[in-house]
Design a protein around this motif. Structure first.
Motif, mmCIF file in Angstrom:
data_model
loop_
_atom_site.group_PDB
_atom_site.id
_atom_site.type_symbol
_atom_site.label_atom_id
_atom_site.label_comp_id
_atom_site.label_asym_id
_atom_site.label_seq_id
_atom_site.Cartn_x
_atom_site.Cartn_y
_atom_site.Cartn_z
ATOM 1 N N VAL A 1 0.843 -1.195 0.000
ATOM 2 C CA VAL A 1 0.000 0.000 0.000
ATOM 3 C C VAL A 1 0.877 1.243 0.000
ATOM 4 O O VAL A 1 1.790 1.378 0.825
ATOM 5 C CB VAL A 1 -0.942 0.012 1.229
ATOM 6 N N TYR A 2 0.585 2.149 -0.936
ATOM 7 C CA TYR A 2 1.358 3.384 -1.063
ATOM 8 C C TYR A 2 0.408 4.578 -1.105
ATOM 9 O O TYR A 2 -0.240 4.830 -2.119
ATOM 10 C CB TYR A 2 2.202 3.342 -2.335
ATOM 11 N N PRO A 3 0.292 5.345 -0.009
ATOM 12 C CA PRO A 3 -0.525 6.549 -0.039
ATOM 13 C C PRO A 3 0.260 7.688 -0.691
ATOM 14 O O PRO A 3 1.414 7.934 -0.362
ATOM 15 C CB PRO A 3 -0.796 6.840 1.438
ATOM 16 N N LYS B 1 0.385 -7.224 -5.109
ATOM 17 C CA LYS B 1 -0.489 -6.190 -5.647
ATOM 18 C C LYS B 1 -0.088 -4.880 -4.991
ATOM 19 O O LYS B 1 0.110 -4.824 -3.771
ATOM 20 C CB LYS B 1 -1.953 -6.512 -5.337
ATOM 21 N N ILE B 2 0.049 -3.827 -5.799
ATOM 22 C CA ILE B 2 0.342 -2.502 -5.266
ATOM 23 C C ILE B 2 -0.950 -1.690 -5.299
ATOM 24 O O ILE B 2 -1.557 -1.525 -6.357
ATOM 25 C CB ILE B 2 1.447 -1.789 -6.067
ATOM 26 N N LEU B 3 -1.355 -1.196 -4.149
ATOM 27 C CA LEU B 3 -2.515 -0.314 -4.045
ATOM 28 C C LEU B 3 -1.976 1.096 -3.862
ATOM 29 O O LEU B 3 -1.445 1.440 -2.810
ATOM 30 C CB LEU B 3 -3.400 -0.731 -2.861
ATOM 31 N N SER C 1 4.193 1.620 2.563
ATOM 32 C CA SER C 1 5.379 2.417 2.289
ATOM 33 C C SER C 1 4.926 3.863 2.206
ATOM 34 O O SER C 1 3.821 4.155 1.740
ATOM 35 C CB SER C 1 6.022 1.996 0.971
ATOM 36 N N SER C 2 5.775 4.764 2.643
ATOM 37 C CA SER C 2 5.348 6.152 2.695
ATOM 38 C C SER C 2 6.530 7.100 2.711
ATOM 39 O O SER C 2 7.625 6.743 3.154
ATOM 40 C CB SER C 2 4.510 6.367 3.969
ATOM 41 N N THR C 3 6.277 8.287 2.218
ATOM 42 C CA THR C 3 7.211 9.387 2.430
ATOM 43 C C THR C 3 6.729 10.140 3.673
ATOM 44 O O THR C 3 5.596 9.966 4.109
ATOM 45 C CB THR C 3 7.233 10.332 1.211
ATOM 46 N N SER C 4 7.579 10.976 4.236
ATOM 47 C CA SER C 4 7.248 11.612 5.514
ATOM 48 C C SER C 4 5.998 12.470 5.443
ATOM 49 O O SER C 4 5.241 12.554 6.413
ATOM 50 C CB SER C 4 8.427 12.431 6.034
#
Length: 76
Positions: free
Chosen positions: A6-8, A35-37, A67-70
């Protein structure tokens, strides 16, 4: 094993999650299904918990990774 990545990417221009793409590729080579969401308004996938729940229900992952950036921590 099925793995949901998961990538917001909320309220910003769409960015390709290159790191998740690499991780997905390595996992697939090892026989896993991934799967990438990618949540992003420009991709017509706005951040919505019901969308996340539907992907979890439909894909039935054994592992969910975020996964995320700050600047996206608040959504993670």
């Amino acid at each position: 094993m099925r793995i949901l990545l998961v990538y917001p990417d909320i309220r910003v221009h769409v960015n390709y999650p290159q790191g998740l793409g690499i991780i997905s590729s390595v996992l697939k080579r090892q026989g896993h299904e991934t799967k990438i969401l990618h949540f992003n308004e420009e991709l017509n996938v706005p951040f919505d918990l019901s969308t996340l729940e539907k992907n979890i229900t439909d894909f039935e992952p054994g592992l969910i990774a975020f996964s995320s950036t700050s600047n996206q921590f608040q959504y993670v």
